[in-house]
Scaffold this active site. Structure first.
Site, PDB file in Angstrom:
ATOM      1  N   GLU A   1      -2.356   5.764 -11.463  1.00 38.32           N
ATOM      2  CA  GLU A   1      -1.406   6.862 -11.129  1.00 38.32           C
ATOM      3  C   GLU A   1      -0.516   7.230 -12.044  1.00 38.32           C
ATOM      4  O   GLU A   1      -0.147   8.513 -12.299  1.00 38.32           O
ATOM      5  CB  GLU A   1      -0.602   6.309  -9.983  1.00 38.32           C
ATOM      6  CG  GLU A   1      -1.278   6.728  -8.588  1.00 38.32           C
ATOM      7  CD  GLU A   1      -0.351   6.392  -7.407  1.00 38.32           C
ATOM      8  OE1 GLU A   1      -0.949   6.633  -6.355  1.00 38.32           O
ATOM      9  OE2 GLU A   1       0.858   6.194  -7.533  1.00 38.32           O
TER      10      GLU A   1
ATOM     11  N   LYS B   1      -4.044  14.666   0.700  1.00 37.90           N
ATOM     12  CA  LYS B   1      -3.289  14.710   1.979  1.00 37.90           C
ATOM     13  C   LYS B   1      -3.419  15.886   2.480  1.00 37.90           C
ATOM     14  O   LYS B   1      -3.433  16.236   3.719  1.00 37.90           O
ATOM     15  CB  LYS B   1      -1.695  14.461   1.563  1.00 37.90           C
ATOM     16  CG  LYS B   1      -1.583  12.892   1.223  1.00 37.90           C
ATOM     17  CD  LYS B   1       0.019  12.684   0.658  1.00 37.90           C
ATOM     18  CE  LYS B   1       0.234  11.447   0.147  1.00 37.90           C
ATOM     19  NZ  LYS B   1       1.504  11.145  -0.466  1.00 37.90           N
TER      20      LYS B   1
ATOM     21  N   HIS C   1     -21.297 -13.032 -11.751  1.00 34.48           N
ATOM     22  CA  HIS C   1     -22.792 -12.844 -10.873  1.00 34.48           C
ATOM     23  C   HIS C   1     -22.719 -11.576 -10.161  1.00 34.48           C
ATOM     24  O   HIS C   1     -23.797 -11.500  -9.335  1.00 34.48           O
ATOM     25  CB  HIS C   1     -22.440 -13.982  -9.894  1.00 34.48           C
ATOM     26  CG  HIS C   1     -22.333 -15.359 -10.561  1.00 34.48           C
ATOM     27  ND1 HIS C   1     -23.416 -16.187 -11.002  1.00 34.48           N
ATOM     28  CD2 HIS C   1     -21.232 -16.026 -11.247  1.00 34.48           C
ATOM     29  CE1 HIS C   1     -23.154 -17.015 -11.539  1.00 34.48           C
ATOM     30  NE2 HIS C   1     -21.711 -17.156 -11.701  1.00 34.48           N
TER      31      HIS C   1
HETATM   32  O1  PA5 Z   1       3.626   5.196  -6.778  1.00 35.81           O
HETATM   33  C1  PA5 Z   1       3.628   6.009  -5.932  1.00 35.81           C
HETATM   34  O2  PA5 Z   1       4.648   6.686  -6.184  1.00 35.81           O
HETATM   35  C2  PA5 Z   1       2.881   5.794  -4.533  1.00 35.81           C
HETATM   36  O3  PA5 Z   1       1.753   5.364  -4.900  1.00 35.81           O
HETATM   37  C3  PA5 Z   1       3.435   5.507  -3.607  1.00 35.81           C
HETATM   38  O4  PA5 Z   1       3.915   4.265  -3.686  1.00 35.81           O
HETATM   39  C4  PA5 Z   1       2.834   5.483  -2.104  1.00 35.81           C
HETATM   40  O5  PA5 Z   1       1.962   6.757  -2.097  1.00 35.81           O
HETATM   41  C5  PA5 Z   1       3.489   5.197  -0.955  1.00 35.81           C
HETATM   42  O6  PA5 Z   1       4.430   6.008  -0.879  1.00 35.81           O
HETATM   43  P1  PA5 Z   1       5.586   6.033   0.110  1.00 35.81           P
HETATM   44  O7  PA5 Z   1       6.443   4.840  -0.471  1.00 35.81           O
HETATM   45  O8  PA5 Z   1       6.669   7.062   0.000  1.00 35.81           O
HETATM   46  O9  PA5 Z   1       5.451   5.720   1.504  1.00 35.81           O
END
Ligand code: PA5
Length: 439
Positions: free
Chosen positions: A281, A416, A302
């Site tokens: 990310e 989303k 494996h």
């Molecule tokens: O790193 C990030 O910002 C995302 O992966 C969030 O952790 C994830 O989408 C969960 O989001 P939230 O804590 O707002 O529910």
């Protein structure tokens, strides 16, 4: 302190000069992280978090964990991505894989599996359970669905007032649906500060509360992270996070587009999952970024071993070795020796594992897979704190060297938007029409 060896990443496609050529960019990245002068500088709260976490907050987390342990047979931690993976990684690394922790932690909201949720609800029936619901935004669909279901189940079992005492919400200080609900229902809450992004939040209450409920020492975890914070604060040849960031970028620039994080200890499976989110990310943007993959060896020798040894040469690997296992298991001798294993009778299982690891690392280097090697002494809270902060710091440096903003995640919104359009969420009418035209 963890050890980092890049010797076997060199000599094939890159040499030491290629790594050192990135030192000025890395030094600038470290300055930018320290001074808040780089992209995404409103998300740098994690940089000094270990040294700046107030004792009062740690004590509050410990007291809340003790109350949940006292009142609950099991606690469900609800969250996804950064609100899930850090706690899961630490609990899996420290726990016994065949016995639940004293107060077992189960996870929900990290998927939208109908059967998963059904089975979880069945499992919780008749049990005294509590909920830690974690969402920074407070609006993420996966945890919101799980929370709606489990909250209803808890309230049906205990009544609204009692249920509220067994729910802890970890969310934004002011914004979001979860904050509003927590205020209305009077839940105990912890704050995820605005300047800490989800994937950098494991050392906040997001990770610390579930880890403490599971019975692990969050002070030692923070101590390890604090030691690494100090060790990686300044640029220099002894800054391991800098060296890792430089090496992986030098490999990327030479055509190695995939990094495989390799462990030889099944307890590290979820540390690799956490690492994948952190790097994926943070760096996968603007059509750039090393693809983070992971394998658990020797299991995956494996399955994925053939590809890694012999497939397309676009990969390098970062191996995490745990120097000492916590327990001793000696391979017994056998008079019949039908399996031919007497040559290793009397040896520790880990000695065999280490030879599998060494043999594989040598084979991979010989086969054109450069090898970065990280060693941690043992799996304990302090060492995990060190490696967590090491990877976070290296990720910030690496993203800046790559030239992206490591602290946003614009691409996550696309699925989303489509999901909301397909579900005809109010406010998405135009998107619904557009996506239906594509079907
Ligand atoms: O790193 C990030 O910002 C995302 O992966 C969030 O952790 C994830 O989408 C969960 O989001 P939230 O804590 O707002 O529910």
């Amino acid at each position: 302190m963890i050890k980092l060896n890049i010797d076997h990443a060199l000599g094939n496609v890159i040499n030491r000069a290629d790594v050192e050529a990135l030192s000025p960019a890395a030094a600038k990245a470290i300055d930018d992280l320290n001074n808040g002068t780089g992209a995404g500088n409103d998300f740098l709260g994690w940089v000094n978090l270990p040294s700046q976490t107030p004792d009062s907050l740690i004590a509050d987390i410990e007291a809340t964990a003790a109350a949940l342990q006292r009142d609950c047979e099991v606690v469900v931690a609800i969250g996804i991505g950064g609100s899930y993976l850090g706690a899961k990684a630490v609990i899996e690394a420290l726990g016994n894989q065949f016995a639940p922790t004293k107060t077992p932690i189960v996870f929900a909201g990290q998927n939208i599996g109908e059967d998963y949720l059904f089975e979880l609800q069945e499992y919780l029936k008749g049990k005294k359970f509590g909920i830690i619901v974690i969402s920074k935004s407070g609006t993420t669909t996966e945890p919101a669905i799980a929370f709606r279901l489990l909250k209803e189940q808890l309230e049906a079992a205990l009544g609204k007032a009692e249920a509220s005492k067994r729910i802890v919400a970890i969310t934004d200080a002011k914004r979001g649906a979860l904050r509003q609900l927590a205020t209305e229902e009077g839940y105990k809450t912890f704050v995820i500060e605005d300047n800490v992004g989800g994937r950098f939040s494991v050392l906040t209450p997001v990770g610390l509360l579930p880890i403490a409920v599971a019975g692990f020492d969050i002070r030692a975890l923070l101590d390890g992270a604090k030691a690494m914070e100090a060790a990686t604060a300044k640029a220099g040849a002894d800054n391991l996070a800098q060296l890792y960031a430089e090496t992986r970028n030098a490999l990327y620039n030479s055509g190695k587009k995939i990094e495989i994080l390799v462990n030889y200890n099944p307890k590290l499976h979820f540390l690799a999952e956490w690492w994948k989110q952190l790097y994926g990310e943070s760096e996968g943007k603007e059509h750039k970024g090393i693809f983070p993959a992971a394998v658990d060896n020797s299991t995956d020798l494996h399955s994925m071993g053939q590809w890694i040894q012999d497939g397309e040469r676009t990969i390098f690997e970062t191996v995490i070795s745990v120097a000492k296992s916590a327990h001793e298991v000696i391979i017994p001798g056998d008079d019949a020796n039908l399996d031919g294993l007497n040559y290793i009778a009397g040896k520790h299982v880990d000695e065999v594992n280490k030879m599998a690891e060494l043999g594989t690392r040598i084979a991979h280097v010989d086969g054109g897979v450069p090898n970065i090697h990280i060693t941690i002494e043992t799996l304990d809270e302090k060492n995990l704190g060190e490696i967590i902060y090491f990877f976070e710091k290296a990720c910030g440096i690496s993203g800046y060297i790559l030239g992206v903003n490591p602290f946003n995640q614009p691409g996550v919104e696309d699925y989303k938007r489509n999901m909301f359009a397909l579900l005809a969420k109010p406010g998405y009418e135009k998107e619904t029409e557009a996506i239906r035209a594509k079907l």
